[in-house]
Design a protein around this motif. Structure first.
Motif, PDB file in Angstrom:
ATOM      1  N   HIS A  14       6.419  -7.808   7.140  1.00  0.00           N
ATOM      2  CA  HIS A  14       5.752  -7.076   6.050  1.00  0.00           C
ATOM      3  C   HIS A  14       5.853  -7.943   4.512  1.00  0.00           C
ATOM      4  O   HIS A  14       5.059  -7.591   3.696  1.00  0.00           O
ATOM      5  CB  HIS A  14       6.563  -5.632   5.755  1.00  0.00           C
ATOM      6  N   PHE A  15       6.779  -8.732   4.427  1.00  0.00           N
ATOM      7  CA  PHE A  15       6.963  -9.281   3.099  1.00  0.00           C
ATOM      8  C   PHE A  15       6.962 -10.839   2.881  1.00  0.00           C
ATOM      9  O   PHE A  15       6.867 -11.377   2.001  1.00  0.00           O
ATOM     10  CB  PHE A  15       8.332  -8.919   2.470  1.00  0.00           C
ATOM     11  N   ALA A  66       7.514   2.679   2.861  1.00  0.00           N
ATOM     12  CA  ALA A  66       9.003   3.264   3.259  1.00  0.00           C
ATOM     13  C   ALA A  66       9.927   2.206   3.346  1.00  0.00           C
ATOM     14  O   ALA A  66      11.203   2.441   3.084  1.00  0.00           O
ATOM     15  CB  ALA A  66       8.499   4.052   4.625  1.00  0.00           C
ATOM     16  N   LEU A  67       9.705   1.098   3.998  1.00  0.00           N
ATOM     17  CA  LEU A  67      10.673   0.348   4.326  1.00  0.00           C
ATOM     18  C   LEU A  67      11.192  -0.352   2.810  1.00  0.00           C
ATOM     19  O   LEU A  67      12.354  -0.610   2.601  1.00  0.00           O
ATOM     20  CB  LEU A  67      10.246  -1.135   5.082  1.00  0.00           C
ATOM     21  N   LEU A  68      10.089  -0.432   1.961  1.00  0.00           N
ATOM     22  CA  LEU A  68      10.482  -1.158   0.564  1.00  0.00           C
ATOM     23  C   LEU A  68      11.450  -0.103   0.078  1.00  0.00           C
ATOM     24  O   LEU A  68      12.341  -0.504  -0.866  1.00  0.00           O
ATOM     25  CB  LEU A  68       9.350  -1.578  -0.309  1.00  0.00           C
ATOM     26  N   PRO A 117       0.917  -1.200  -0.110  1.00  0.00           N
ATOM     27  CA  PRO A 117      -0.195  -0.139  -0.112  1.00  0.00           C
ATOM     28  C   PRO A 117       0.683   1.194   0.052  1.00  0.00           C
ATOM     29  O   PRO A 117       1.986   1.347   0.746  1.00  0.00           O
ATOM     30  CB  PRO A 117      -0.904  -0.033   1.164  1.00  0.00           C
ATOM     31  N   ALA A 118       0.372   2.274  -0.611  1.00  0.00           N
ATOM     32  CA  ALA A 118       1.072   3.449  -0.948  1.00  0.00           C
ATOM     33  C   ALA A 118       1.001   4.315   0.561  1.00  0.00           C
ATOM     34  O   ALA A 118      -0.117   4.376   1.217  1.00  0.00           O
ATOM     35  CB  ALA A 118       0.670   4.221  -1.970  1.00  0.00           C
ATOM     36  N   GLY A 119       2.304   5.126   0.830  1.00  0.00           N
ATOM     37  CA  GLY A 119       2.213   5.953   1.929  1.00  0.00           C
ATOM     38  C   GLY A 119       2.431   5.135   3.354  1.00  0.00           C
ATOM     39  O   GLY A 119       2.529   5.764   4.237  1.00  0.00           O
ATOM     40  N   GLY A 120       2.460   3.978   3.257  1.00  0.00           N
ATOM     41  CA  GLY A 120       2.511   3.146   4.738  1.00  0.00           C
ATOM     42  C   GLY A 120       4.056   2.910   5.304  1.00  0.00           C
ATOM     43  O   GLY A 120       4.992   3.216   4.161  1.00  0.00           O
ATOM     44  N   ALA A 143       8.495  -7.959  -4.039  1.00  0.00           N
ATOM     45  CA  ALA A 143       8.178  -6.531  -3.869  1.00  0.00           C
ATOM     46  C   ALA A 143       8.818  -5.490  -4.651  1.00  0.00           C
ATOM     47  O   ALA A 143       8.428  -4.734  -5.383  1.00  0.00           O
ATOM     48  CB  ALA A 143       7.492  -6.257  -2.308  1.00  0.00           C
ATOM     49  N   MET A 144      10.159  -6.074  -4.550  1.00  0.00           N
ATOM     50  CA  MET A 144      11.134  -4.953  -5.167  1.00  0.00           C
ATOM     51  C   MET A 144      10.819  -4.714  -6.560  1.00  0.00           C
ATOM     52  O   MET A 144      10.824  -3.951  -7.233  1.00  0.00           O
ATOM     53  CB  MET A 144      12.428  -5.393  -4.861  1.00  0.00           C
ATOM     54  N   VAL A 145      10.932  -6.108  -7.291  1.00  0.00           N
ATOM     55  CA  VAL A 145      10.717  -5.908  -8.779  1.00  0.00           C
ATOM     56  C   VAL A 145       9.355  -5.526  -9.212  1.00  0.00           C
ATOM     57  O   VAL A 145       9.456  -4.521 -10.002  1.00  0.00           O
ATOM     58  CB  VAL A 145      10.762  -7.511  -9.150  1.00  0.00           C
TER      59      VAL A 145
END
Length: 191
Positions: A49-50, A13-15, A6-9, A59-61
């Protein structure tokens, strides 16, 4: 496996920190514990988180692809009157981001080697080829030729980006991309 962030959470930020670390250092066989220590978190937070190392990498890709996709769409919208200007601006953004090429090519190698976390790159290439095919149709190429132009544009961009990442010769890379973009203009519009 898809990892929706999700954006903004805090997960986003961790990603962003994960991506910055891998862009600067490469993925290699970095463990979650090493990654966590390097980005100032715990491996448990990464798992929370992942789900796993593969989840982090997936998630990075997906995030890198989404960012590039949004950039391309934004630039093409901004320059509706001259889509070639949008293509040029996209090239400039890719070339300016010195961390993108090494990370992209490492992710590509992982996809070629069958690593599941990099599978999204296959979709990425297909989507971009389709979009570029539509772009070339919109500027006057017949449909079959437009698809070929799209594949050539993808291959040329990857090749020039690869060479730029190895040599650092930005002037030559820019001149090559400018000449390529000029060569893709439909004959009836060139002049």
């Amino acid at each position: 496996m898809t990892v929706t962030v999700p954006a903004g959470g805090p997960q986003e930020a961790l990603l962003r920190r994960v991506i910055a670390y891998f862009a600067a250092n490469g993925v290699g066989d970095t463990s979650l514990r090493t990654l966590a220590a390097e980005i100032g978190t715990s491996h448990r937070m990464l798992i929370y988180h992942f789900g796993s190392r593969e989840g982090v990498l997936t998630a990075m890709v997906e995030a890198v692809w989404r960012t590039q996709q949004e950039l391309l769409e934004s630039l093409l919208r901004e320059v509706m009157d001259d889509p070639y200007d949008g293509a040029w601006r996209f090239w400039v953004r890719l070339a300016d981001d010195r961390a993108f090429a090494p990370l992209f090519f490492e992710m590509s190698a992982a996809a070629m080697q069958g690593h599941g976390w990099a599978d999204a790159l296959r979709t990425w290439i297909t989507v971009w080829t389709d979009q570029l095919g539509r772009f070339f149709e919109q500027v006057g190429h017949p449909p079959g030729r437009a698809r070929t132009q799209a594949r050539m544009a993808m291959a040329m961009t990857r090749g020039v980006l690869f060479e730029l990442a190895l040599t650092g010769d930005r002037a030559t890379a820019d001149a090559t991309m400018a000449a390529f973009l000029d060569s893709t203009r439909p004959t009836s519009r060139a002049g």
